[in-house]
Scaffold this motif. Structure first.
Motif, PDB file in Angstrom:
ATOM      1  N   MET A  18      42.667  52.651  -6.453  1.00 37.51           N
ATOM      2  CA  MET A  18      41.538  52.873  -5.546  1.00 37.51           C
ATOM      3  C   MET A  18      40.237  52.685  -6.323  1.00 37.51           C
ATOM      4  N   SER A  19      39.168  52.500  -5.596  1.00 40.71           N
ATOM      5  CA  SER A  19      37.882  52.352  -6.263  1.00 40.71           C
ATOM      6  C   SER A  19      36.751  52.859  -5.382  1.00 40.71           C
ATOM      7  N   TRP A  20      35.610  53.000  -6.004  1.00 45.05           N
ATOM      8  CA  TRP A  20      34.347  53.322  -5.328  1.00 45.05           C
ATOM      9  C   TRP A  20      33.377  52.167  -5.577  1.00 45.05           C
ATOM     10  N   ALA A  21      32.614  51.863  -4.545  1.00 45.38           N
ATOM     11  CA  ALA A  21      31.558  50.861  -4.654  1.00 45.38           C
ATOM     12  C   ALA A  21      30.343  51.414  -3.918  1.00 45.38           C
ATOM     13  N   ARG A  22      29.192  50.802  -4.142  1.00 42.53           N
ATOM     14  CA  ARG A  22      27.978  51.259  -3.470  1.00 42.53           C
ATOM     15  C   ARG A  22      27.092  50.078  -3.118  1.00 42.53           C
ATOM     16  N   GLN A  23      26.267  50.301  -2.109  1.00 39.82           N
ATOM     17  CA  GLN A  23      25.306  49.279  -1.719  1.00 39.82           C
ATOM     18  C   GLN A  23      23.964  49.930  -1.474  1.00 39.82           C
ATOM     19  N   ALA A  24      23.002  49.594  -2.314  1.00 36.31           N
ATOM     20  CA  ALA A  24      21.650  50.106  -2.179  1.00 36.31           C
ATOM     21  C   ALA A  24      20.907  49.286  -1.129  1.00 36.31           C
ATOM     22  N   PRO A  25      19.855  49.837  -0.546  1.00 40.62           N
ATOM     23  CA  PRO A  25      19.097  49.109   0.471  1.00 40.62           C
ATOM     24  C   PRO A  25      18.616  47.759  -0.041  1.00 40.62           C
ATOM     25  N   GLY A  26      18.918  46.714   0.697  1.00 41.90           N
ATOM     26  CA  GLY A  26      18.455  45.379   0.341  1.00 41.90           C
ATOM     27  C   GLY A  26      19.176  44.726  -0.819  1.00 41.90           C
ATOM     28  N   LYS A  27      20.264  45.350  -1.281  1.00 39.10           N
ATOM     29  CA  LYS A  27      21.005  44.801  -2.420  1.00 39.10           C
ATOM     30  C   LYS A  27      22.461  44.543  -2.048  1.00 39.10           C
ATOM     31  N   GLY A  28      23.165  43.865  -2.940  1.00 39.66           N
ATOM     32  CA  GLY A  28      24.564  43.562  -2.708  1.00 39.66           C
ATOM     33  C   GLY A  28      25.474  44.715  -3.074  1.00 39.66           C
ATOM     34  N   LEU A  29      26.747  44.549  -2.772  1.00 37.67           N
ATOM     35  CA  LEU A  29      27.732  45.572  -3.087  1.00 37.67           C
ATOM     36  C   LEU A  29      27.978  45.616  -4.589  1.00 37.67           C
TER      37      LEU A  29
END
Length: 122
Positions: A34-45
């Motif tokens: 399993m993993s965690w990812a994030r996406q900030a406003p206006g940016k990629g994953l």
């Protein structure tokens, strides 16, 4: 069907902590990395962290190493991400992801949740 439901996001002050959780259903959780990812406003994953199916190995992006800890409870079908010393630039939607391949394949994913919002601000 596969479901991944994240929780634990919210508002944290710079330097503060949050603990994210992801409850999985619809597949044999203990079989998959399993993993965690994030996406900030206006940016990629952005990939954040990964863990083997049995929890014996964990991996982190350089930007979070030493501050974030990924863990899992296979008996409860739950994935966690403990986040300490949070920074404002880590404001993002955080996603839980299911690995697609074998026990160690956390990079190739085939399902993800709706995400939980983390906002780091004073």
């Amino acid at each position: 069907q596969v479901q991944l439901v994240e929780s634990g996001g919210g508002l944290a002050q710079p330097g503060g902590s949050l603990r994210l959780s992801c409850v999985a259903s619809g597949f044999t959780f203990s079989y998959y990395a399993m993993s965690w990812a994030r996406q900030a406003p206006g940016k990629g994953l952005e990939w954040v962290s990964g863990i083997y199916s049995d929890g014996t190995a964990t991996y982190y992006a350089d930007s979070v190493k030493g501050r974030f800890t990924i863990s899992r409870d296979n008996a409860k079908n739950t994935l966690h991400l403990q986040m300490n010393s949070l920074k404002p630039e880590e404001t993002a939607l955080y996603y839980c992801e299911k690995g697609k391949g074998d026990y160690s394949d956390y990079h190739q994913v085939d399902y993800w949740g709706q995400g939980t919002q983390v906002t780091v601000s004073s």
